[in-house]
Write an enzyme that holds these catalytic residues in place. Structure first.
Site, PDB file in Angstrom:
ATOM      1  N   THR A  55       0.849  -1.190   0.000  1.00 37.17           N
ATOM      2  CA  THR A  55       0.000   0.000   0.000  1.00 37.17           C
ATOM      3  C   THR A  55       0.883   1.238   0.000  1.00 37.17           C
ATOM      4  O   THR A  55       2.104   1.144  -0.061  1.00 37.17           O
ATOM      5  CB  THR A  55      -0.914   0.023   1.240  1.00 37.17           C
ATOM      6  OG1 THR A  55      -0.123   0.346   2.407  1.00 37.17           O
ATOM      7  CG2 THR A  55      -1.605  -1.317   1.460  1.00 37.17           C
ATOM      8  N   CYS A  56       0.255   2.394   0.125  1.00 31.83           N
ATOM      9  CA  CYS A  56       1.029   3.643   0.177  1.00 31.83           C
ATOM     10  C   CYS A  56       1.978   3.669   1.370  1.00 31.83           C
ATOM     11  O   CYS A  56       3.048   4.261   1.302  1.00 31.83           O
ATOM     12  CB  CYS A  56       0.084   4.840   0.266  1.00 31.83           C
ATOM     13  SG  CYS A  56      -0.910   5.114  -1.209  1.00 31.83           S
ATOM     14  N   ARG A  58       2.956   0.831   3.377  1.00 28.29           N
ATOM     15  CA  ARG A  58       3.665  -0.384   3.783  1.00 28.29           C
ATOM     16  C   ARG A  58       3.818  -1.361   2.621  1.00 28.29           C
ATOM     17  O   ARG A  58       2.988  -1.403   1.706  1.00 28.29           O
ATOM     18  CB  ARG A  58       2.931  -1.074   4.933  1.00 28.29           C
ATOM     19  CG  ARG A  58       1.598  -1.688   4.553  1.00 28.29           C
ATOM     20  CD  ARG A  58       0.857  -2.266   5.766  1.00 28.29           C
ATOM     21  NE  ARG A  58       0.468  -1.215   6.685  1.00 28.29           N
ATOM     22  CZ  ARG A  58       0.981  -1.050   7.908  1.00 28.29           C
ATOM     23  NH1 ARG A  58       1.898  -1.885   8.359  1.00 28.29           N
ATOM     24  NH2 ARG A  58       0.576  -0.071   8.685  1.00 28.29           N
ATOM     25  N   SER A 114      -1.939   2.028  11.358  1.00 27.23           N
ATOM     26  CA  SER A 114      -2.084   2.947  10.226  1.00 27.23           C
ATOM     27  C   SER A 114      -1.664   4.363  10.597  1.00 27.23           C
ATOM     28  O   SER A 114      -1.704   4.752  11.772  1.00 27.23           O
ATOM     29  CB  SER A 114      -3.540   2.969   9.749  1.00 27.23           C
ATOM     30  OG  SER A 114      -3.947   1.701   9.295  1.00 27.23           O
ATOM     31  N   GLY A 196      -9.408   6.819  -8.103  1.00 24.05           N
ATOM     32  CA  GLY A 196      -9.514   5.708  -7.168  1.00 24.05           C
ATOM     33  C   GLY A 196     -10.170   6.107  -5.858  1.00 24.05           C
ATOM     34  O   GLY A 196     -10.701   7.215  -5.712  1.00 24.05           O
ATOM     35  N   GLU A 197     -10.100   5.202  -4.889  1.00 25.81           N
ATOM     36  CA  GLU A 197     -10.778   5.411  -3.607  1.00 25.81           C
ATOM     37  C   GLU A 197     -10.242   6.636  -2.871  1.00 25.81           C
ATOM     38  O   GLU A 197     -11.008   7.416  -2.305  1.00 25.81           O
ATOM     39  CB  GLU A 197     -10.620   4.159  -2.736  1.00 25.81           C
ATOM     40  CG  GLU A 197     -11.367   4.231  -1.419  1.00 25.81           C
ATOM     41  CD  GLU A 197     -11.243   2.959  -0.609  1.00 25.81           C
ATOM     42  OE1 GLU A 197     -11.729   2.937   0.536  1.00 25.81           O
ATOM     43  OE2 GLU A 197     -10.651   1.979  -1.110  1.00 25.81           O
ATOM     44  N   MET A 198      -8.919   6.819  -2.866  1.00 25.46           N
ATOM     45  CA  MET A 198      -8.347   7.952  -2.148  1.00 25.46           C
ATOM     46  C   MET A 198      -8.753   9.279  -2.786  1.00 25.46           C
ATOM     47  O   MET A 198      -9.085  10.244  -2.083  1.00 25.46           O
ATOM     48  CB  MET A 198      -6.819   7.831  -2.104  1.00 25.46           C
ATOM     49  CG  MET A 198      -6.151   8.948  -1.307  1.00 25.46           C
ATOM     50  SD  MET A 198      -6.726   9.030   0.423  1.00 25.46           S
ATOM     51  CE  MET A 198      -5.882   7.591   1.093  1.00 25.46           C
TER      52      MET A 198
END
Length: 432
Positions: A55-56, A58, A114, A196-198
């Site tokens: 992910t962004c 990790r 997170s 996208g989602e973000m």
């Protein structure tokens, strides 16, 4: 089988390193195959298992393997795959064995690890990672069980604590930063790059500020158009970005591109066309969408996911009671999982016992069948069969009793008594 998690995240590595270790979605399946076969050994007694979460914030490798050198092999593989020296990567890597790996998975899925405390996006990302690993044939009994327990724990934590209440999201943090640069967001033109989602979350937060204009630029025009319509905005082709960047006061980018899509030269031209009016830029992508050198320009305010972390942490501090409650739940569930893992350690022994006993049985049955075919008395054959099986099955325990002494012998005697105390009695002993 031993559980092991190898990874880097926003706690241990800057975005400049994280983006170099990130896995594009289309690379994860082939990477898993390579990781399993080359470094965990395809011919191990138990097939190795693996999953990649990228992910962004990790990149993590979850493993189940018999290989005692898996830690070193995994770090070496990660460095070689991304063409980064081990010396550069290793100081930022965490290696978590057994219960530490379990605890980490539970905390990650529950949002405790997170940047945005309690955020839910990571749970969906972890489920996607499991789905991809399953499709790649990389999951087995151990990781399947780990992730199913992980999802159950995350549901319990989120359902019984206030861990996600009033969390300051990355999107909300971006709005707060913009409000520090501009007196009011409502007078600004905002451009979102990606769909996208973000980006959807960011557009939701910025739209609530009623900006002067809201535009979505996306590689897929149809998807960008649909998102723009939701916020009464407009869509534009991503290819128009170099010539139209100067029109926007706020630019938020988060795409899946493996290379920067906004370079220093393009931003310099935009700043010049704006007569040095400031541009606020937020790069939420990993790898980054905007060349880091852009942040050195005088009239540009560039922020990355790490920069937004400070604002997010301000909101995290107020929910420490919920964190403590969540940690208690997680610790209990870790112990439960480790108990299950302990029971799995005897499975190979039990399987071996069954195999040995069945081999003895088949040998004696074959011998009995030959005697019966020869015409021997069936009763005598059955008696001989039962005697032979009895002698061979108790040979191992009897030999063990004769070999040990002292306290070990007493313990073994107690164990044997437990084995045979429920043995069925013959008819003449039962009184029938």
């Amino acid at each position: 089988m031993q559980l092991l998690t190898i990874g880097i995240n926003h706690h241990t590595a800057p975005v400049a390193l994280r983006e170099r270790v990130a896995f594009p979605l289309e690379q994860i399946k082939p990477a898993l195959v390579t990781f399993k076969n080359v470094f965990l050994g395809p011919h191990a007694p138990n097939a190795p298992e693996a999953a990649i979460l990228s992910t962004c914030n990790r990149t993590e490798l979850y493993c189940a393997t018999d290989d005692r050198a898996a830690r070193e092999g995994a770090i070496r593989w990660l460095s070689e795959y991304h063409r980064i020296s081990v010396d550069e990567l290793a100081p930022h890597v965490y290696a978590l064995p057994q219960s530490e790996a379990v605890r980490h998975a539970f905390r990650v899925a529950s949002g405790l690890d997170s940047m945005v405390l309690g955020e839910t996006q990571i749970l969906g990302q972890m489920k996607d990672a499991v789905r991809t690993a399953t499709e790649a044939g990389a999951l087995g009994t151990y990781l399947n069980q780990l992730f199913q327990r992980t999802f159950a724990v995350a549901k319990e934590v989120r359902g019984t604590t206030e861990i996600g209440a009033q969390s300051v999201s990355m999107a909300a943090a971006a709005v707060r930063l913009a409000q520090r640069i501009f007196e009011t967001v409502s007078d600004q033109r905002v451009l979102f790059i990606g769909a996208g989602e973000m980006i959807e979350l960011c557009a939701t937060h910025f739209a609530a500020q009623s900006p002067r204009e809201l535009v979505i630029a996306n590689r897929t025009a149809e998807r960008g158009q649909r998102l723009a319509e939701r916020f009464n905005g407009r869509a534009m082709p991503l290819s128009d970005l170099p010539t139209r960047m100067h029109e926007f006061d706020i630019i938020v980018s988060c795409t899946a591109s493996t290379l920067p899509i906004i370079g220093l030269g393009a931003v310099e031209r935009a700043v010049k066309a704006r007569r040095h009016r400031p541009i606020f830029m937020v790069d939420l992508a990993v790898p980054r969408d905007i060349e880091p050198e852009v942040g050195k320009l005088k009239d540009v305010f560039l922020y990355t996911v790490d920069d937004l972390g400070a604002i997010v942490r301000e909101g995290n501090a107020s929910r420490q009671a919920a964190v403590a409650q969540a940690e208690t739940i997680i610790e209990t569930r870790v112990q439960n999982f480790m108990q299950w893992l302990d029971t799995r350690s005897v499975v190979p022994v039990i399987r071996h016992m069954h195999t040995q006993a069945d081999a003895l049985r088949r040998a004696e049955v074959e011998k009995a069948q030959k005697l019966l075919a020869r015409g021997d008395d069936p009763a005598a054959v059955l008696e001989a069969l039962s005697q032979a099986l009895t002698n061979k099955l108790i040979h191992g325990p009897t030999s063990a009793l004769n070999r040990v002494n002292g306290a070990d012998r007493d313990s073994l005697i107690d164990l044997m008594r437990g084995f045979y105390q429920h043995a069925p009695r013959s008819n003449d002993q039962s009184g029938h």
